[in-house]
Write a protein that holds these residues in place. Structure first.
Motif, mmCIF file in Angstrom:
data_model
loop_
_atom_site.group_PDB
_atom_site.id
_atom_site.type_symbol
_atom_site.label_atom_id
_atom_site.label_comp_id
_atom_site.label_asym_id
_atom_site.label_seq_id
_atom_site.Cartn_x
_atom_site.Cartn_y
_atom_site.Cartn_z
ATOM 1 N N THR A 31 0.835 -1.204 0.000
ATOM 2 C CA THR A 31 0.000 0.000 0.000
ATOM 3 C C THR A 31 0.867 1.250 0.000
ATOM 4 O O THR A 31 0.641 2.187 -0.780
ATOM 5 C CB THR A 31 -0.948 -0.010 1.215
ATOM 6 O OG1 THR A 31 -1.779 -1.176 1.132
ATOM 7 C CG2 THR A 31 -1.814 1.230 1.241
ATOM 8 N N LEU A 32 1.883 1.274 0.856
ATOM 9 C CA LEU A 32 2.786 2.426 0.903
ATOM 10 C C LEU A 32 3.555 2.594 -0.401
ATOM 11 O O LEU A 32 3.701 3.716 -0.909
ATOM 12 C CB LEU A 32 3.759 2.301 2.075
ATOM 13 C CG LEU A 32 3.162 2.449 3.474
ATOM 14 C CD1 LEU A 32 4.202 2.107 4.534
ATOM 15 C CD2 LEU A 32 2.626 3.860 3.683
ATOM 16 N N PHE A 33 4.057 1.495 -0.952
ATOM 17 C CA PHE A 33 4.792 1.574 -2.215
ATOM 18 C C PHE A 33 3.891 2.134 -3.317
ATOM 19 O O PHE A 33 4.330 2.929 -4.145
ATOM 20 C CB PHE A 33 5.319 0.199 -2.640
ATOM 21 C CG PHE A 33 6.366 -0.398 -1.741
ATOM 22 C CD1 PHE A 33 7.239 0.391 -0.999
ATOM 23 C CD2 PHE A 33 6.487 -1.778 -1.637
ATOM 24 C CE1 PHE A 33 8.210 -0.171 -0.180
ATOM 25 C CE2 PHE A 33 7.461 -2.356 -0.831
ATOM 26 C CZ PHE A 33 8.322 -1.551 -0.099
ATOM 27 N N ALA A 34 2.622 1.697 -3.337
ATOM 28 C CA ALA A 34 1.682 2.184 -4.357
ATOM 29 C C ALA A 34 1.377 3.662 -4.172
ATOM 30 O O ALA A 34 1.265 4.407 -5.146
ATOM 31 C CB ALA A 34 0.393 1.364 -4.311
ATOM 32 N N GLU A 35 1.246 4.098 -2.932
ATOM 33 C CA GLU A 35 0.903 5.500 -2.647
ATOM 34 C C GLU A 35 2.076 6.447 -2.878
ATOM 35 O O GLU A 35 1.906 7.532 -3.436
ATOM 36 C CB GLU A 35 0.442 5.648 -1.192
ATOM 37 C CG GLU A 35 -0.897 5.016 -0.908
ATOM 38 C CD GLU A 35 -1.232 4.991 0.585
ATOM 39 O OE1 GLU A 35 -0.377 5.389 1.425
ATOM 40 O OE2 GLU A 35 -2.350 4.563 0.910
ATOM 41 N N ARG A 36 3.275 6.047 -2.425
ATOM 42 C CA ARG A 36 4.405 6.979 -2.412
ATOM 43 C C ARG A 36 5.494 6.659 -3.424
ATOM 44 O O ARG A 36 6.344 7.498 -3.694
ATOM 45 C CB ARG A 36 5.064 6.976 -1.026
ATOM 46 C CG ARG A 36 4.146 7.376 0.087
ATOM 47 C CD ARG A 36 4.943 7.378 1.380
ATOM 48 N NE ARG A 36 4.085 7.373 2.536
ATOM 49 C CZ ARG A 36 4.508 7.176 3.767
ATOM 50 N NH1 ARG A 36 5.795 6.950 4.006
ATOM 51 N NH2 ARG A 36 3.663 7.187 4.769
ATOM 52 N N GLY A 37 5.517 5.434 -3.893
ATOM 53 C CA GLY A 37 6.620 4.981 -4.730
ATOM 54 C C GLY A 37 7.613 4.211 -3.884
ATOM 55 O O GLY A 37 7.851 4.556 -2.719
ATOM 56 N N TYR A 38 8.193 3.199 -4.454
ATOM 57 C CA TYR A 38 9.089 2.304 -3.724
ATOM 58 C C TYR A 38 10.236 3.061 -3.050
ATOM 59 O O TYR A 38 10.543 2.851 -1.877
ATOM 60 C CB TYR A 38 9.636 1.245 -4.680
ATOM 61 C CG TYR A 38 10.633 0.306 -4.051
ATOM 62 C CD1 TYR A 38 10.200 -0.759 -3.274
ATOM 63 C CD2 TYR A 38 11.998 0.495 -4.229
ATOM 64 C CE1 TYR A 38 11.104 -1.618 -2.682
ATOM 65 C CE2 TYR A 38 12.915 -0.360 -3.644
ATOM 66 C CZ TYR A 38 12.466 -1.418 -2.871
ATOM 67 O OH TYR A 38 13.369 -2.257 -2.283
ATOM 68 N N ASP A 39 10.862 3.960 -3.797
ATOM 69 C CA ASP A 39 12.043 4.652 -3.272
ATOM 70 C C ASP A 39 11.729 5.622 -2.146
ATOM 71 O O ASP A 39 12.639 6.043 -1.424
ATOM 72 C CB ASP A 39 12.761 5.399 -4.408
ATOM 73 C CG ASP A 39 13.403 4.439 -5.383
ATOM 74 O OD1 ASP A 39 13.830 3.354 -4.961
ATOM 75 O OD2 ASP A 39 13.466 4.771 -6.589
ATOM 76 N N VAL A 43 11.895 1.339 5.736
ATOM 77 C CA VAL A 43 11.504 0.234 6.618
ATOM 78 C C VAL A 43 10.740 0.782 7.821
ATOM 79 O O VAL A 43 9.743 0.191 8.253
ATOM 80 C CB VAL A 43 12.741 -0.579 7.057
ATOM 81 C CG1 VAL A 43 12.385 -1.560 8.173
ATOM 82 C CG2 VAL A 43 13.337 -1.327 5.870
ATOM 83 N N ALA A 44 11.162 1.929 8.334
ATOM 84 C CA ALA A 44 10.452 2.541 9.468
ATOM 85 C C ALA A 44 9.006 2.869 9.097
ATOM 86 O O ALA A 44 8.092 2.668 9.909
ATOM 87 C CB ALA A 44 11.184 3.797 9.931
ATOM 88 N N ASP A 45 8.785 3.339 7.871
ATOM 89 C CA ASP A 45 7.421 3.629 7.410
ATOM 90 C C ASP A 45 6.573 2.345 7.400
ATOM 91 O O ASP A 45 5.420 2.340 7.826
ATOM 92 C CB ASP A 45 7.432 4.222 5.993
ATOM 93 C CG ASP A 45 8.095 5.581 5.907
ATOM 94 O OD1 ASP A 45 8.073 6.323 6.906
ATOM 95 O OD2 ASP A 45 8.629 5.893 4.821
ATOM 96 N N ARG A 64 13.814 -4.234 2.369
ATOM 97 C CA ARG A 64 12.601 -3.735 1.714
ATOM 98 C C ARG A 64 12.317 -4.524 0.443
ATOM 99 O O ARG A 64 11.180 -4.821 0.121
ATOM 100 C CB ARG A 64 12.812 -2.269 1.303
ATOM 101 C CG ARG A 64 12.156 -1.266 2.116
ATOM 102 C CD ARG A 64 12.387 0.147 1.597
ATOM 103 N NE ARG A 64 13.497 0.304 0.675
ATOM 104 C CZ ARG A 64 13.544 1.173 -0.309
ATOM 105 N NH1 ARG A 64 12.542 1.993 -0.504
ATOM 106 N NH2 ARG A 64 14.586 1.263 -1.082
ATOM 107 N N GLU A 65 13.365 -4.803 -0.310
ATOM 108 C CA GLU A 65 13.193 -5.548 -1.557
ATOM 109 C C GLU A 65 12.571 -6.919 -1.289
ATOM 110 O O GLU A 65 11.736 -7.392 -2.062
ATOM 111 C CB GLU A 65 14.532 -5.704 -2.273
ATOM 112 C CG GLU A 65 14.371 -6.315 -3.645
ATOM 113 C CD GLU A 65 15.654 -6.243 -4.439
ATOM 114 O OE1 GLU A 65 16.148 -7.319 -4.816
ATOM 115 O OE2 GLU A 65 16.136 -5.125 -4.681
#
Length: 197
Positions: A31-39, A43-45, A64-65
């Motif tokens: 969900t976070l990757f989709a909202e903000r982008g992977y980069d 990990v804290a997020d 993360r990967e």
């Protein structure tokens, strides 16, 4: 005897909780990757979104990967397990088709999660290696699993490798159709795609 059953029950509960926590972490990360982008996601997020400690994250995933690659890893594990469980009388191609149909049921049941995973993986491919990297290695693993079913030892012959490569390519075409479209009968469509190979 009762103490052994209690211990088994405790281990079972622990394993279910662990599996649930891993799944929650993967879902939060996707969900976070989709909202903000992977980069843009740390990990804290992910830990904050999944409500876990960093120590717990790293117990599940080295990086993360790895958390992004988890859905692909799960699908690969389900496929190899389904190959092992395929009826022994089936030849390689039929055993592989049987296993792909089993995997397809999982995909259909988890379509939204896998669609999100594929979208994130595609969007982040420019900045990091794809979780489908080492596709040739995965295909080789499947081919070795097919050999093991019939009691043969590596090396894997080209015919078996070709059966696997065709089946994997066919499944990828079906997977694209499933996650990008509204198919009234996704499993029927898989049968159609497999028959067209």
């Amino acid at each position: 005897m009762a103490a052994e059953n209690d211990d088994a029950g405790i281990v079972g509960v622990r394993e279910r909780k662990r599996a649930h926590s891993r799944a929650t972490t993967v879902d939060a990360a996707l969900t976070l990757f989709a909202e903000r982008g992977y980069d843009e996601v740390t990990v804290a997020d992910i830990c904050e979104a999944a409500q876990i400690a960093p120590r717990t994250f790293f117990r599940y995933f080295p990086s993360r990967e790895d958390v992004l690659a988890e859905p692909a890893r799960q699908m690969a594990a389900r496929l190899t397990s389904a190959i092992t469980a395929a009826p022994q009388q089936l030849d390689d191609a039929a055993a592989l088709d049987h296993a792909l149909r089993t995997l397809a049921g999982y995909v259909v049941d988890h379509r939204e999660r896998l669609a999100l995973f594929l979208r994130v993986a595609e969007e982040s491919a420019a900045s990091r290696p794809s979780p489908f990297l080492q596709l040739a290695d995965r295909e080789r693993d499947v081919a070795v699993r097919l050999l093991a079913r019939r009691g043969a030892l590596p090396p894997v012959g080209w015919r078996t490798r070709l059966v696997v490569a065709r089946a994997v390519a066919t499944f990828r075409v079906w997977l694209d159709d499933v996650v990008t479209g509204e198919l009234p009968d996704p499993l029927g469509h898989l049968d159609e795609v497999l028959a067209a190979r």
